[in-house]
Write an enzyme that holds these catalytic residues in place. Structure first.
Site, PDB file in Angstrom:
ATOM      1  N   HIS A 157      -2.873   8.062   5.610  1.00  0.00           N
ATOM      2  CA  HIS A 157      -3.082   6.723   5.056  1.00  0.00           C
ATOM      3  C   HIS A 157      -4.494   6.273   5.439  1.00  0.00           C
ATOM      4  O   HIS A 157      -5.228   5.770   4.595  1.00  0.00           O
ATOM      5  CB  HIS A 157      -2.028   5.762   5.585  1.00  0.00           C
ATOM      6  CG  HIS A 157      -2.043   4.433   4.915  1.00  0.00           C
ATOM      7  ND1 HIS A 157      -1.937   4.285   3.548  1.00  0.00           N
ATOM      8  CD2 HIS A 157      -2.171   3.175   5.412  1.00  0.00           C
ATOM      9  CE1 HIS A 157      -1.982   2.997   3.234  1.00  0.00           C
ATOM     10  NE2 HIS A 157      -2.141   2.302   4.345  1.00  0.00           N
ATOM     11  N   HIS A 184      -9.719   1.747  -0.392  1.00  0.00           N
ATOM     12  CA  HIS A 184      -8.256   1.589  -0.390  1.00  0.00           C
ATOM     13  C   HIS A 184      -7.808   0.995  -1.718  1.00  0.00           C
ATOM     14  O   HIS A 184      -8.038  -0.184  -2.003  1.00  0.00           O
ATOM     15  CB  HIS A 184      -7.834   0.689   0.762  1.00  0.00           C
ATOM     16  CG  HIS A 184      -6.362   0.672   1.008  1.00  0.00           C
ATOM     17  ND1 HIS A 184      -5.446   1.321   0.203  1.00  0.00           N
ATOM     18  CD2 HIS A 184      -5.626   0.077   1.993  1.00  0.00           C
ATOM     19  CE1 HIS A 184      -4.225   1.114   0.661  1.00  0.00           C
ATOM     20  NE2 HIS A 184      -4.309   0.366   1.750  1.00  0.00           N
ATOM     21  N   LYS A 200      -9.679   8.031   1.743  1.00  0.00           N
ATOM     22  CA  LYS A 200     -10.133   6.642   1.590  1.00  0.00           C
ATOM     23  C   LYS A 200     -11.563   6.465   2.082  1.00  0.00           C
ATOM     24  O   LYS A 200     -12.204   5.455   1.779  1.00  0.00           O
ATOM     25  CB  LYS A 200      -9.196   5.686   2.333  1.00  0.00           C
ATOM     26  CG  LYS A 200      -7.829   5.507   1.683  1.00  0.00           C
ATOM     27  CD  LYS A 200      -7.009   4.451   2.403  1.00  0.00           C
ATOM     28  CE  LYS A 200      -5.640   4.261   1.752  1.00  0.00           C
ATOM     29  NZ  LYS A 200      -4.744   5.400   1.966  1.00  0.00           N
ATOM     30  N   PHE A 237       1.643  -3.195   4.088  1.00  0.00           N
ATOM     31  CA  PHE A 237       1.990  -4.502   4.632  1.00  0.00           C
ATOM     32  C   PHE A 237       3.487  -4.746   4.401  1.00  0.00           C
ATOM     33  O   PHE A 237       4.040  -4.381   3.359  1.00  0.00           O
ATOM     34  CB  PHE A 237       1.195  -5.599   3.936  1.00  0.00           C
ATOM     35  CG  PHE A 237      -0.237  -5.717   4.393  1.00  0.00           C
ATOM     36  CD1 PHE A 237      -0.746  -4.930   5.407  1.00  0.00           C
ATOM     37  CD2 PHE A 237      -1.078  -6.648   3.800  1.00  0.00           C
ATOM     38  CE1 PHE A 237      -2.065  -5.045   5.825  1.00  0.00           C
ATOM     39  CE2 PHE A 237      -2.400  -6.774   4.212  1.00  0.00           C
ATOM     40  CZ  PHE A 237      -2.890  -5.984   5.224  1.00  0.00           C
ATOM     41  N   GLU A 271      -1.215   5.617  13.202  1.00  0.00           N
ATOM     42  CA  GLU A 271      -0.884   6.812  12.432  1.00  0.00           C
ATOM     43  C   GLU A 271      -1.133   8.074  13.253  1.00  0.00           C
ATOM     44  O   GLU A 271      -0.356   9.031  13.184  1.00  0.00           O
ATOM     45  CB  GLU A 271      -1.691   6.854  11.136  1.00  0.00           C
ATOM     46  CG  GLU A 271      -1.242   7.960  10.190  1.00  0.00           C
ATOM     47  CD  GLU A 271      -1.888   7.891   8.822  1.00  0.00           C
ATOM     48  OE1 GLU A 271      -1.457   8.649   7.930  1.00  0.00           O
ATOM     49  OE2 GLU A 271      -2.841   7.088   8.632  1.00  0.00           O
ATOM     50  N   CYS A 300       0.803  -1.221   0.000  1.00  0.00           N
ATOM     51  CA  CYS A 300       0.000   0.000   0.000  1.00  0.00           C
ATOM     52  C   CYS A 300       0.836   1.272   0.000  1.00  0.00           C
ATOM     53  O   CYS A 300       0.288   2.371  -0.112  1.00  0.00           O
ATOM     54  CB  CYS A 300      -0.923   0.002   1.206  1.00  0.00           C
ATOM     55  SG  CYS A 300      -1.826  -1.551   1.388  1.00  0.00           S
TER      56      CYS A 300
END
Length: 418
Positions: free
Chosen positions: A303, A340, A335, A399, A314, A164
């Site tokens: 994010h 996403h 998002k 990830f 975050e 991502c």
């Protein structure tokens, strides 16, 4: 020695909100939700029923039938978005050396739908009967390769595969490549189209996806009731250009890229460090790269995936970097509208961040309702708003522990530092 300056002169995008960058940005300003029931396959037997699909995209309308047939959907979208970015920048290869123009386009998964289809074909007809186009259309780097072929850009051509964070890494790497003197022009960004039964099932079984069937309560970053992300698809491509090169041809400038940071948590396959220290270090690196103080930043495009661990981590990272200023800046997640888009997310969000600076507008985190003490910053809940901001960050966390941060500056002409 003075650093070469890098500006954004072109943008292209296909997103769950629109088939161009302009349409997508207008939808963001209007607070449109691009999440809806899955249509690309029959999801009736699966727990997850929603996704953020690119709607109304007919590849043959852009590429022609023979050309489209030899590209995976993720590649089709990348090529179309790249053409839009080049046209938007009013750039032609006659204005540059082809060997000084490059491409960096990320994809986290590549042509998974092609793999699924060819696997079924191989089991039914024999493995030597799979399509000869399977490998060249399915591999992750083919979007970058086809963009280079389509444009004639003969410089560096690469594909960061960092889950991502890939789209952000692509833009950041391209920024440094120009700044450090290796190119004058770079097409960069990300693309993803992995809305398949296998992908949705895989993310579902690891409990990463939201199973709520209400689009208004599915992708809800920073909300206390968040329960997972909503898979999306799309492509975002930016044309970056060395400033004097852009000025020499009279190009319009959206924003300036002034900093980039990339780190790794080195902690867990999927979970971020709970204290957000990896993401915090990426933000610190980006600020230092651009010679900008934390107090000068007015907005962060987070994010913000709508997973419990990501959003809390975050938020902790932002507090660690910005201290009390964290409560004075805005941090929202687009998002909430796009879902996403995996490897495309960071690139599309870089576009949105640049347009936020240009227009003086902070996108909302739509559908936010229930506050969470672990996510207690200004998430621009519900409705976007006007704000004159000079610097903004765009964060991506992937990830594998990949963290990437871009620092963008409102276009003013004057440099931040040398």
């Amino acid at each position: 020695m003075s650093k070469r300056r890098v500006v954004i002169t072109g943008m292209g995008a296909l997103t769950p909100l629109g088939l161009t960058a302009r349409e997508s940005w207008q939808a963001v300003k209007d607070g449109v939700c691009g999440i809806a029931p899955i249509t690309q396959f029959d999801a009736s037997a699966q727990k997850v029923k929603l996704a953020a699909e690119v709607k109304g995209f007919v590849p043959e309308n852009y590429l022609g039938k023979p050309e489209a047939k030899r590209m995976g959907r993720f590649t089709q979208m990348a090529v179309v978005a790249a053409r839009e970015a080049v046209a938007d920048a009013a750039f032609t290869l006659e204005e540059a050396e082809a060997d000084r123009c490059g491409v960096i386009v990320s994809s986290g998964i590549g042509g998974l739908s092609i793999t699924e289809a060819e696997h079924d074909r191989g089991k039914e007809r024999g493995w030597d009967r799979v399509s000869p186009f399977y490998i060249p259309t399915g591999i992750c780097n083919m979007a970058a390769g086809m963009v280079a072929i389509d444009t004639g850009f003969r410089g560096m051509c690469s594909c960061p595969v960092t889950a991502c964070a890939g789209g952000t890494n692509a833009v950041g790497d391209a920024f440094h490549y120009i700044r450090d003197g290796y190119a004058e022009v770079m097409l960069c960004g990300g693309t993803e189209s992995s809305l398949t039964p296998l992908a949705v099932g895989g993310f579902t079984s690891m409990k990463a996806l939201c199973q709520n069937e209400d689009p208004a309560r599915a992708s809800i970053p920073f909300d206390a009731e968040r329960s997972g992300f909503v898979m999306g698809e799309g492509a975002g491509i930016l044309l970056l250009e060395e400033l004097e090169h852009a000025r020499a041809r009279g190009a319009k400038i959206y924003a300036e890229v002034v900093g980039y940071g990339a780190t790794c948590d080195a902690y867990h396959m999927t979970a971020p460090r709970p204290d957000g220290s990896g993401g915090a270090k990426a933000m610190v690196m980006a600020l230092a790269d651009g010679c900008v103080t934390a107090e000068e930043v007015g907005y962060i495009n987070a994010h913000g995936t709508s997973t419990p661990l990501n959003d809390a981590g975050e938020t902790a990272a932002v507090k660690a970097v910005f201290g009390e200023h964290a409560y004075r800046l805005a941090i929202s997640s687009t998002k909430s509208m796009t879902g996403h888009m995996l490897g495309a997310a960071g690139a599309v969000e870089a576009i949105f961040t640049a347009l936020s600076l240009r227009d003086g507008y902070l996108p909302a985190t739509i559908h936010y309702q229930v506050s969470d003490p672990a996510c207690d910053l200004d998430v621009v809940p519900g409705q976007g708003r006007s704000a004159d901001i000079r610097y903004a960050l765009s964060n991506s966390l992937g990830f594998g522990g990949h963290n990437g941060t871009l620092l963008l500056k409102k276009w003013e002409g004057a440099p931040s530092c040398s």
